[in-house]
Design a protein around this motif. Structure first.
Motif, mmCIF file in Angstrom:
data_model
loop_
_atom_site.group_PDB
_atom_site.id
_atom_site.type_symbol
_atom_site.label_atom_id
_atom_site.label_comp_id
_atom_site.label_asym_id
_atom_site.label_seq_id
_atom_site.Cartn_x
_atom_site.Cartn_y
_atom_site.Cartn_z
ATOM 1 N N GLY A 1 6.165 0.666 -17.665
ATOM 2 C CA GLY A 1 6.353 1.874 -17.022
ATOM 3 C C GLY A 1 6.085 1.969 -15.433
ATOM 4 N N GLN A 2 6.076 2.773 -14.801
ATOM 5 C CA GLN A 2 5.960 2.673 -13.353
ATOM 6 C C GLN A 2 4.580 2.777 -12.769
ATOM 7 O OE1 GLN A 2 8.076 2.981 -10.676
ATOM 8 N NE2 GLN A 2 9.757 2.786 -12.153
ATOM 9 N N GLU B 1 1.245 -3.011 -17.515
ATOM 10 C CA GLU B 1 2.427 -3.128 -16.931
ATOM 11 C C GLU B 1 3.779 -2.607 -17.503
ATOM 12 O OE1 GLU B 1 2.626 -6.848 -14.465
ATOM 13 O OE2 GLU B 1 0.654 -7.065 -14.846
ATOM 14 N N TRP C 1 1.202 5.385 -13.744
ATOM 15 C CA TRP C 1 0.057 4.739 -14.193
ATOM 16 C C TRP C 1 -1.233 5.174 -13.357
ATOM 17 C CZ3 TRP C 1 -3.585 1.183 -12.670
ATOM 18 C CH2 TRP C 1 -4.581 0.840 -13.517
ATOM 19 N N SER D 1 6.663 -0.725 -4.161
ATOM 20 C CA SER D 1 6.249 0.741 -3.840
ATOM 21 C C SER D 1 7.061 1.076 -2.784
ATOM 22 C CB SER D 1 4.746 0.861 -3.468
ATOM 23 O OG SER D 1 3.835 0.724 -4.552
ATOM 24 N N HIS E 1 -0.304 4.035 -2.095
ATOM 25 C CA HIS E 1 -0.412 5.195 -3.269
ATOM 26 C C HIS E 1 -1.488 6.224 -2.706
ATOM 27 C CE1 HIS E 1 2.261 3.270 -5.943
ATOM 28 N NE2 HIS E 1 1.731 2.174 -5.651
ATOM 29 N N VAL F 1 4.518 -5.096 -8.209
ATOM 30 C CA VAL F 1 5.218 -3.767 -8.135
ATOM 31 C C VAL F 1 5.629 -3.555 -6.989
ATOM 32 C CG1 VAL F 1 4.231 -2.784 -10.224
ATOM 33 C CG2 VAL F 1 2.913 -2.644 -7.989
#
Length: 189
Positions: free
Chosen positions: A81-82, A79, A86, A7, A41, A5
């Motif tokens: 959506g974002q 996996e 999640w 970010s 995050h 992913v």
């Protein structure tokens, strides 16, 4: 199915740059991959947990718990959506579970004592502190609904599912929270 992913991370010049986070590496327990995910995050999750709990110590514990359990939790991530959304839902669930446990044990909480918000470039730190203090005065049920609906953008149906309440109860709690916050902030601002 994606294996990484992207970010967006702020660089030293305030610009946003993309970093790739390898979900398979995190699932396998790679500390570098987990550290990259944390850097990407943790600040956002910390802000969410702080708004839900009104306690910096509890928020730090929640974010720590999320990242400790992340390799295992990713086994349930499909996996779609974002990834950021999640992991935000995971953080919300951990925060709500922690607060339920505290209530069940009857622990004394210092959540009523607001702590200053961290400064962010896009907002007034003094105003953020006042809003956080006002949120801290709400009871946890009102604060949870307010944060989830107004700040995080969950629907009342989603909130009802997360909090195990009815949609109507979520709507009533939001209305009460808004009324209380309005009164508190009008007196301060």
């Amino acid at each position: 199915m994606s294996h990484s992913v992207s970010s967006s991370l702020p660089d030293p010049n305030g610009q946003r740059s993309a970093t790739l986070i390898s979900l398979p590496a995190i699932r396998a327990g790679d500390p570098d991959a987990l550290a990259a995910c944390y850097r990407a995050h943790a600040p956002t999750l910390m802000a969410l947990a702080l708004r839900l709990t009104a306690s910096r110590q509890d928020a730090e514990d929640i974010v720590h718990d999320v990242f400790v359990g992340l390799p295992e939790a990713l086994a349930r991530y499909d996996e779609r959506g974002q990834f950021g959304a999640w992991i935000g839902r995971v953080t919300t669930r951990v925060a709500l579970m922690r607060q339920r446990q505290v209530r069940q044990r009857g622990d004394v909480s210092l959540a009523g004592i607001a702590e200053p918000a961290t400064s962010t470039p896009e907002g007034d730190p003094l105003l953020q502190e006042k809003v956080l203090q006002a949120l801290a005065t709400l009871t946890p049920p009102l604060r949870h609904v307010f944060v989830l609906r107004v700040i995080e953008g969950y629907s009342h149906a989603e909130i009802a599912g997360l909090l195990e309440i009815s949609t109507n109860t979520s709507e009533v709690r939001l209305h009460r929270a808004v009324q209380q916050l309005r009164r508190l902030l009008e007196a301060v601002v």
